[in-house]
Design a protein around this motif. Structure first.
Motif, PDB file in Angstrom:
ATOM      1  N   GLU A   5       1.247  -1.553   0.600  1.00 48.67           N
ATOM      2  CA  GLU A   5      -0.052   0.205   0.050  1.00 48.67           C
ATOM      3  C   GLU A   5       1.248   1.201  -0.306  1.00 48.67           C
ATOM      4  OE1 GLU A   5      -2.503   1.907  -1.130  1.00 48.67           O
ATOM      5  OE2 GLU A   5      -4.450   0.921   0.719  1.00 48.67           O
ATOM      6  N   ASN A   6       0.776   3.011  -0.855  1.00 53.35           N
ATOM      7  CA  ASN A   6       1.419   3.386  -0.776  1.00 53.35           C
ATOM      8  C   ASN A   6       0.084   4.718  -0.449  1.00 53.35           C
ATOM      9  OD1 ASN A   6       1.969   6.253  -0.934  1.00 53.35           O
ATOM     10  ND2 ASN A   6       4.096   4.930  -2.664  1.00 53.35           N
ATOM     11  N   ARG A 253     -12.290  -4.147  -7.140  1.00 57.49           N
ATOM     12  CA  ARG A 253     -12.906  -4.838  -8.357  1.00 57.49           C
ATOM     13  C   ARG A 253     -11.392  -5.330  -9.404  1.00 57.49           C
ATOM     14  NH1 ARG A 253     -17.950  -3.161  -6.524  1.00 57.49           N
ATOM     15  NH2 ARG A 253     -18.565  -4.026  -4.800  1.00 57.49           N
ATOM     16  N   LYS A 254     -12.054  -4.779 -10.231  1.00 56.33           N
ATOM     17  CA  LYS A 254     -10.867  -4.463 -11.234  1.00 56.33           C
ATOM     18  C   LYS A 254      -9.591  -4.965 -11.311  1.00 56.33           C
ATOM     19  CE  LYS A 254     -11.517  -1.475 -14.210  1.00 56.33           C
ATOM     20  NZ  LYS A 254     -11.604   0.448 -15.720  1.00 56.33           N
ATOM     21  N   ALA A 345      -4.382   2.530  -5.445  1.00 58.90           N
ATOM     22  CA  ALA A 345      -2.828   3.309  -5.479  1.00 58.90           C
ATOM     23  C   ALA A 345      -2.234   2.280  -6.778  1.00 58.90           C
ATOM     24  CB  ALA A 345      -1.880   3.630  -4.030  1.00 58.90           C
ATOM     25  N   HIS A 346      -2.794   1.221  -7.157  1.00 55.94           N
ATOM     26  CA  HIS A 346      -1.529   0.031  -7.798  1.00 55.94           C
ATOM     27  C   HIS A 346      -2.287   0.859  -9.545  1.00 55.94           C
ATOM     28  CE1 HIS A 346      -0.930  -2.162  -4.374  1.00 55.94           C
ATOM     29  NE2 HIS A 346       0.515  -1.974  -4.393  1.00 55.94           N
ATOM     30  N   THR A 347      -1.821  -0.322 -10.564  1.00 61.75           N
ATOM     31  CA  THR A 347      -2.326   0.115 -11.612  1.00 61.75           C
ATOM     32  C   THR A 347      -2.294  -1.860 -12.359  1.00 61.75           C
ATOM     33  OG1 THR A 347      -0.104   0.008 -12.386  1.00 61.75           O
ATOM     34  CG2 THR A 347      -0.922   2.115 -11.990  1.00 61.75           C
ATOM     35  N   HIS A 352      -0.891  -6.802 -13.513  1.00 65.25           N
ATOM     36  CA  HIS A 352      -0.196  -8.299 -14.723  1.00 65.25           C
ATOM     37  C   HIS A 352       0.863  -8.390 -14.120  1.00 65.25           C
ATOM     38  CE1 HIS A 352      -4.129  -7.945 -17.036  1.00 65.25           C
ATOM     39  NE2 HIS A 352      -3.768  -7.251 -16.792  1.00 65.25           N
ATOM     40  N   TYR A 353       1.882  -7.401 -13.536  1.00 66.88           N
ATOM     41  CA  TYR A 353       3.661  -8.424 -12.974  1.00 66.88           C
ATOM     42  C   TYR A 353       3.227  -9.140 -12.152  1.00 66.88           C
ATOM     43  CZ  TYR A 353       7.614  -8.143 -11.326  1.00 66.88           C
ATOM     44  OH  TYR A 353       9.113  -7.997 -11.203  1.00 66.88           O
ATOM     45  N   ILE A 354       2.505  -8.634 -11.060  1.00 67.47           N
ATOM     46  CA  ILE A 354       2.590  -9.740  -9.842  1.00 67.47           C
ATOM     47  C   ILE A 354       2.300 -10.957 -10.180  1.00 67.47           C
ATOM     48  CG2 ILE A 354       1.485 -10.120  -7.392  1.00 67.47           C
ATOM     49  CD1 ILE A 354       1.580  -6.850  -7.236  1.00 67.47           C
ATOM     50  N   ALA A 355       0.623 -10.624 -10.729  1.00 65.34           N
ATOM     51  CA  ALA A 355       0.363 -12.118 -11.397  1.00 65.34           C
ATOM     52  C   ALA A 355       0.885 -12.765 -11.898  1.00 65.34           C
ATOM     53  CB  ALA A 355      -1.212 -12.109 -12.064  1.00 65.34           C
ATOM     54  N   GLY A 356       1.973 -12.604 -12.970  1.00 65.55           N
ATOM     55  CA  GLY A 356       3.048 -13.194 -13.727  1.00 65.55           C
ATOM     56  C   GLY A 356       4.166 -13.778 -12.581  1.00 65.55           C
ATOM     57  N   ILE A 357       4.578 -13.063 -11.880  1.00 67.87           N
ATOM     58  CA  ILE A 357       5.756 -13.152 -10.509  1.00 67.87           C
ATOM     59  C   ILE A 357       5.446 -14.449  -9.648  1.00 67.87           C
ATOM     60  CG2 ILE A 357       6.722 -13.242  -9.148  1.00 67.87           C
ATOM     61  CD1 ILE A 357       8.227 -11.335 -11.540  1.00 67.87           C
TER      62      ILE A 357
END
Length: 361
Positions: A5-6, A253-254, A345-347, A352-357
């Motif tokens: 969180e930021n 939700r998105k 605060a997240h895009t 997508h990047y986190i899911a890939g990792i």
């Protein structure tokens, strides 16, 4: 680095309005229980299509004052989920009542209605449900049980601002809906703050007394009260953010839907039941190697949290207040849960990047 969180980024869209509101607040020179609190209470009640909302100092006080308003006798029992945050249980203990833990449904993490009847005794006076992580509890059977056994229903809505069950908002099912506006909540203040939704004029008046030293008229104290007033400045800030709550929830939700679509089957993801509208205050997964997974993500500059690492029945502070039956469902959740970044605060790109990792783990 992707933080869990930021708050600086989260509040950036509101920054100019927050600064202007602070200048206005300073200019007015009215700092306690002024127009901002009164207007926020009206607006928060209206958002929930309810008549009454009372601002208090924080979420714990919202729970305590809700219980106090009921006037329960010392030693009465309150049913509460075994995997909740400690504040829910602390509220019961602070009111000299006895918390009775009931296991959650392993699919939803919320209190299991089928497990409640076995916990009801002739000393049971209330069920305190917790809409954990942003999804409402299964309220129809809970309300039916409460009616049969003449129990009060108090909702801990600290993580469920704007969440719905069958098109009805969290906080509007029971006798009281208790909210926290801690800064990380979907509707977050810039400090501690809370509110209670109630059903009757009598309860509203009682809550207003309780939050202000037991006083309805200055220096005249009718009941033993508390100092638990919603801060005027925090109310002003919340008024700025409340009109954006649905937008915040839609964004979360998105982000959650990206995790849902892209995470592989090695992760147990939140169960989205028909008829529920989850607001994903927390997007949690379960994994048998939770601690190693958390470390792996940290090595890839992704910060996560655990909600919560220690179950209530294992907390040293509660050892003299809870009967420890092991609570295997709760224990399993606490041992395997991991909360992923899922904030206003997240895009989408970050998720997508986190899911890939995660999928490479």
């Amino acid at each position: 680095m992707i933080p869990y969180e930021n708050l600086k980024i989260l509040n950036r869209p509101f920054e100019e309005k927050l600064k202007n509101k602070f200048s206005d607040f300073l200019e007015k020179g009215w700092y306690i229980l002024g127009n901002e609190v009164a207007e926020f209470e009206k607006e928060f009640a209206a958002y929930h299509q309810e008549q009454y909302a009372v601002g208090v100092a924080n979420g714990l006080d919202a729970l305590i004052l809700s219980l106090k308003c009921c006037g329960f006798k010392s030693g009465a029992q309150v049913i509460v989920p075994s995997n909740t945050y400690i504040a829910t249980i602390l509220a019961i203990i602070h009111c000299d009542l006895i918390p009775v833990l009931v296991e959650p449904d392993a699919r939803t993490y919320n209190i299991d209605p089928l497990a409640i009847p076995a916990a009801i005794t002739d000393r049971t006076v209330a069920v305190m449900v917790v809409h954990l992580y942003g999804q409402c509890c299964n309220m129809d059977p809970i309300l039916k049980l409460a009616k049969i056994h003449q129990l009060k229903v108090i909702e801990d809505c600290a993580q469920a601002h704007g969440a719905k069950y069958k098109n009805k908002l969290a906080g509007t099912f029971g006798d009281f809906g208790a909210f926290s506006f801690y800064p990380t909540k979907n509707l977050g203040a810039l400090g501690d703050a809370g509110a209670i939704i109630c059903k009757s004029e009598e309860d509203q008046q009682r809550l207003r007394q309780l939050r202000n030293y037991g006083s309805e008229k200055k220096y005249h104290n009718g009941v033993i009260g508390y100092n638990s007033r919603l801060d005027e400045l925090q109310a002003a800030f919340l008024r700025i953010k409340l009109p954006h709550l649905d937008e915040i929830n839609t964004h979360k939700r998105k982000l959650a839907s990206i995790y849902d679509r892209h995470l592989n089957d090695s992760f147990i993801k939140p169960k989205q039941e028909p008829g529920y509208a989850n607001v994903y205050h927390i997007y949690n997964i379960l994994h048998p190697e939770r601690d190693r997974l958390k470390q792996y993500l940290s090595e890839h500059d992704i910060t996560t949290e655990i909600h919560y690492p220690v179950a209530p029945h294992d907390q040293p502070a509660l050892k003299d207040h809870l009967k420890n039956f092991g609570y295997p469902v709760s224990a399993h959740i606490h041992q395997h849960t991991l909360s992923l970044p899922c904030s206003f605060a997240h895009t989408e790109e970050q998720i997508h990047y986190i899911a890939g990792i995660l999928n490479k783990f």
